[in-house]
Design an enzyme around this catalytic site. Structure first.
Site, PDB file in Angstrom:
ATOM      1  N   HIS A   1       0.805  -1.193  -0.053  1.00 40.00           N
ATOM      2  CA  HIS A   1       0.125   0.026  -0.086  1.00 40.00           C
ATOM      3  C   HIS A   1       0.793   1.292   0.025  1.00 40.00           C
ATOM      4  CE1 HIS A   1       0.989   0.758   4.075  1.00 40.00           C
ATOM      5  NE2 HIS A   1       0.883  -0.485   4.555  1.00 40.00           N
TER       6      HIS A   1
ATOM      7  N   GLU B   1      -2.208  -7.353   7.501  1.00 43.71           N
ATOM      8  CA  GLU B   1      -0.588  -7.229   8.158  1.00 43.71           C
ATOM      9  C   GLU B   1      -0.723  -8.113   9.158  1.00 43.71           C
ATOM     10  OE1 GLU B   1       2.263  -7.316   7.634  1.00 43.71           O
ATOM     11  OE2 GLU B   1       2.765  -4.987   7.437  1.00 43.71           O
TER      12      GLU B   1
END
Length: 219
Positions: A11, A88
């Site tokens: 990202h 994550e």
């Protein structure tokens, strides 16, 4: 099962990235420079014939994925989908903490003072196990919990992908680093974090992963 390519993109840069804070399941928006590098990645990948597009379910990954899809030649056919399996790593008690301080607390009992030093001395999986051990609540994911989650994500992709497909997957720094460490046969230095909006490519062939490039900047 099929043989297909996964384009793993980290990202864009977030506010927590900017302030060097632990950002696992917690989430902050893309900072202005994060939007800029995500847009650069979108332009660089616009001609890739993606068959499908996925991101983790964190806003920072969803927003990055949408920017890439909107620029892509297949934008009228691609519908980005969220996969919590590619979130994550969960840092438990250490979520939102100053990153160097957190890794010092986690690594110091094992003779390491930084995240990179823990990796170099003990390996990527140890960073997860040490964090769960150090977490006073023991909520952080250890390696077994983490890989059970991620592997279930790959199993879901196998049900969707067809031979020769290129699949976009927007995920996170430690997740991309962990996947690269496990499947790169030692060709890439995972003590170096993948940069925001960088590209890591992997091939999945009948359930076997091979990372073929790591941390390629898209601009």
């Amino acid at each position: 099962m099929a043989k297909y390519q996964i384009y793993l993109v980290r990202h864009g840069r977030t506010w927590f990235n900017r302030y060097n804070k632990m950002q696992g399941w917690s989430d902050t928006p893309l900072a202005p420079e994060g939007v800029e590098v995500a847009q650069q990645a979108a332009k660089a990948l616009k001609d890739v014939d993606f068959a499908a597009a996925f991101s983790s379910d964190a806003r920072r990954a969803i927003d990055t994925c949408k920017m890439i899809v909107d620029e892509n030649i297949n934008h009228d056919k691609l519908v980005p989908q969220k996969m919590m399996e590619f979130r994550e790593e969960f840092y438990g008690y250490y979520e939102g903490m100053n990153s160097p301080e957190a890794w010092f607390m986690v690594g110091q009992p094992h003779g390491a003072k930084t995240f990179a030093e823990i990796i170099a001395k003990h390996g990527m999986d140890a960073t997860k196990d040490f964090m769960k051990e150090a977490d006073p609540f023991h909520d952080a994911e250890n390696a077994e919990e983490y890989w059970t989650r991620v592997d279930s994500g790959f199993a879901k992709l196998d049900k969707i992908a067809k031979d020769g497909d290129k699949i976009l997957l927007v995920s996170h720094g430690t997740t991309i680093r962990s996947i690269t460490d496990r499947y790169n046969d030692g060709n890439f230095d995972v003590t170096v974090s993948p940069r925001n909006s960088s590209l890591t490519k992997m091939t999945r062939d009948n359930g076997k992963n091979t990372v073929t490039s790591y941390n390629q900047m898209l601009n």
